[in-house]
Design an enzyme around this catalytic site. Structure first.
Site, PDB file in Angstrom:
ATOM      1  CE  LYS A  76      57.438 109.674  60.613  1.00  0.00           C
ATOM      2  NZ  LYS A  76      58.807 109.390  60.577  1.00  0.00           N
ATOM      3  CB  SER A  77      54.734 114.289  59.595  1.00  0.00           C
ATOM      4  OG  SER A  77      55.901 113.515  59.177  1.00  0.00           O
ATOM      5  NE  ARG A 107      55.538 118.478  62.631  1.00  0.00           N
ATOM      6  CZ  ARG A 107      56.543 117.795  62.005  1.00  0.00           C
ATOM      7  NH1 ARG A 107      56.420 116.271  61.947  1.00  0.00           N
ATOM      8  NH2 ARG A 107      57.675 117.961  61.594  1.00  0.00           N
ATOM      9  CG  ASP A 164      58.372 105.794  63.497  1.00  0.00           C
ATOM     10  OD1 ASP A 164      59.062 105.001  63.816  1.00  0.00           O
ATOM     11  OD2 ASP A 164      58.870 106.793  62.889  1.00  0.00           O
ATOM     12  CG  ASN A 220      65.924 103.847  63.812  1.00  0.00           C
ATOM     13  OD1 ASN A 220      66.515 104.901  64.100  1.00  0.00           O
ATOM     14  ND2 ASN A 220      66.024 103.500  62.464  1.00  0.00           N
ATOM     15  N   GLY A 246      62.614 108.835  64.713  1.00  0.00           N
ATOM     16  CA  GLY A 246      63.517 110.140  64.967  1.00  0.00           C
ATOM     17  C   GLY A 246      62.656 111.319  65.518  1.00  0.00           C
ATOM     18  CG  ASP A 254      60.860 111.956  54.304  1.00  0.00           C
ATOM     19  OD1 ASP A 254      61.960 111.385  54.703  1.00  0.00           O
ATOM     20  OD2 ASP A 254      60.018 112.137  55.314  1.00  0.00           O
ATOM     21  CD  GLU A 299      63.924 106.378  59.177  1.00  0.00           C
ATOM     22  OE1 GLU A 299      62.595 106.370  59.715  1.00  0.00           O
ATOM     23  OE2 GLU A 299      64.539 107.137  58.436  1.00  0.00           O
ATOM     24  CG  HIS A 318      59.922 103.280  57.085  1.00  0.00           C
ATOM     25  ND1 HIS A 318      58.832 104.219  56.870  1.00  0.00           N
ATOM     26  CD2 HIS A 318      60.937 104.078  57.347  1.00  0.00           C
ATOM     27  CE1 HIS A 318      59.286 105.514  57.210  1.00  0.00           C
ATOM     28  NE2 HIS A 318      60.770 105.264  57.683  1.00  0.00           N
ATOM     29  NE  ARG A 319      59.117 107.913  54.535  1.00  0.00           N
ATOM     30  CZ  ARG A 319      57.902 107.594  54.933  1.00  0.00           C
ATOM     31  NH1 ARG A 319      57.335 106.796  53.802  1.00  0.00           N
ATOM     32  NH2 ARG A 319      57.201 108.257  55.613  1.00  0.00           N
ATOM     33  CE  LYS A 344      61.334 105.026  61.004  1.00  0.00           C
ATOM     34  NZ  LYS A 344      61.565 105.351  62.578  1.00  0.00           N
TER      35      LYS A 344
END
Length: 433
Positions: free
Chosen positions: A26-27, A31, A53, A96, A98, A312, A340, A383-384, A409
């Protein structure tokens, strides 16, 4: 397919051995979307994550005038360039996410006109004032009355200059300016106040900016973003190292062997260091260029660890600590309180709900493993939390997940991946009963 909740999990009847393909980071995906949007020409992204996301990011960039089309399986083509940016006709909804709200806040400074970003109820409680105040230091017209979204940027220019950011809340504030800063009117120097949290994510940003033609200089006191012209290119997104912590933890806790293809020693992602913690706990870890394999052993020891840089994955280790042979102490993770949800408090609460002995402070927790007391784990729309405790549900009886859908997410296929673990142990209907 995402099952309905609450979802009762069954303890695996065997130690699974399989390959577990993990979707794109995701990160890195978000990006790459931002950098491709600012890059001149065409960018083709492969291995992109499809999740809530990333869909918010994609929709936001589309509303800002950036053409984004699917050009193949897990492949996206983006026609970029700052000249394409335009003010949206309505507020950008970020849910949601971030990364979406923070990255688009900085990018909105380059849009000629007014950009308003709004989110869901949880987003309205997530702080963003540090980024808002940092951009205002450069002369950006930006309003955020509550210190959390919604916020409005009246852009058209991102001046160069010097700004100061708190480093101890979220590295995404810094990453947001690092990416947008290449299109500023001059170089931007970012000075940090306090210890930088999640530094590996900042390094991901720096390396990705370089890959698209930008330049960021790192000094002991600051980051200097050089004015640059990004160029479109082909770029492949790695599997998500944070999401890979779940198969790796399952292998370590079950005594099985699980490999994650395409995630190897050359990864950009700091959360890959989670496997080193598992090795310290007693698991066998094999790394190469093409994959990483974790094999559980008879011993899984508790650890005392500083997880500041890989926070994380702190919830994954906390859930795994329940099956360890001694206490686990996780320190220096105060920043997870503004994710979150307040992840530190949520993790403590759910571990206690499951009968564990937990002590904790502002930025740490200590788990003394006890027999699991059957309970339904609250997910807090996080989610985590859901995925971390789901792994424990495959290792111990009596665990139900209240809201399985929140994994969408970042990892919509998570439950399908768990289903493959059950099938590897001969269980064809994992959610029955």
């Amino acid at each position: 397919m995402i099952p309905t909740g609450p979802l009762t999990l069954r303890r695996l009847p065997c130690a699974p051995e399989l390959a577990w393909p993990v979707p794109g980071s995701k990160s890195i995906t978000n990006r790459a979307f931002v950098l491709a949007a600012l890059a001149q020409g065409t960018t083709v992204l492969r291995g992109v994550l499809e999740s809530d996301d990333t869909e918010h990011m994609r929709a936001g960039l589309g509303a800002l005038g950036i053409p984004i089309v699917e050009s193949g399986p897990e492949e996206i083509t983006i026609e970029g360039g700052r000249e394409r940016l335009r003010a949206p006709t309505q507020p950008l909804y970020v849910g949601n996410s971030g990364t979406t709200v923070r990255f688009l806040t900085a990018l909105a400074c380059l849009v000629d006109g007014e950009v308003t970003l709004v989110g869901d109820e949880a987003m309205a409680r997530r702080p963003i004032l540090d980024l808002v105040e940092g951009l205002a230091q450069l002369g950006v017209a930006i309003e955020c009355p509550t210190g959390s979204p919604p916020l409005t940027v009246r852009g058209g220019r991102l001046p160069g200059g010097t700004m100061t950011l708190r480093g101890d809340r979220s590295s995404q504030y810094l990453s947001a300016v690092m990416m947008a800063g290449g299109s500023a009117e001059g170089d931007i120097q970012i000075r940090l106040r306090g210890e930088l949290v999640s530094r590996p994510y900042v390094e991901i940003t720096r390396r990705m900016v370089t890959a698209f033609g930008g330049a960021i200089e790192v000094t002991p006191e600051s980051f200097v973003i050089r004015r640059s012209v990004y160029r479109g290119r082909r770029y492949t997104v790695e599997p998500d190292a944070s999401s890979a912590s779940y198969p790796f933890a399952l292998a370590a806790g079950s005594g099985g062997a699980i490999s994650v293809p395409r995630l190897g020693i050359h990864t950009l992602q700091g959360d890959y260091a989670f496997v080193d913690l598992l090795a310290r706990a007693g698991a066998e870890v094999v790394k190469d260029e093409q994959r990483t394999t974790v094999r559980g052993t008879e011993t899984l020891r508790g650890l005392k660890v500083d997880m500041h840089d890989i926070s994380d994955t702190a919830m994954t280790l906390a859930a795994l600590a329940v099956v360890a042979s001694g206490p686990t102490e996780i320190r220096n993770i105060g920043n997870i309180r503004i994710k979150e949800t307040d992840r530190l408090l949520a993790t403590v609460t759910e571990l206690e709900r499951l009968g564990q002995a937990v002590t904790h402070g502002a930025d740490w927790l200590r788990i003394e493993p006890r027999p699991v007391q059957p309970a339904t784990v609250a997910c807090y729309a996080d989610h985590r939390i859901a995925m971390s405790f789901a792994i424990l549900g495959l290792l111990r009886d009596g665990i139900r997940i209240e809201d399985p859908s929140c994994v969408a997410k970042t990892y919509p296929q998570f439950w399908d991946a768990l289903g493959a673990c059950y099938r590897a142990c001969g269980v064809s209907e994992p959610w029955a009963g």
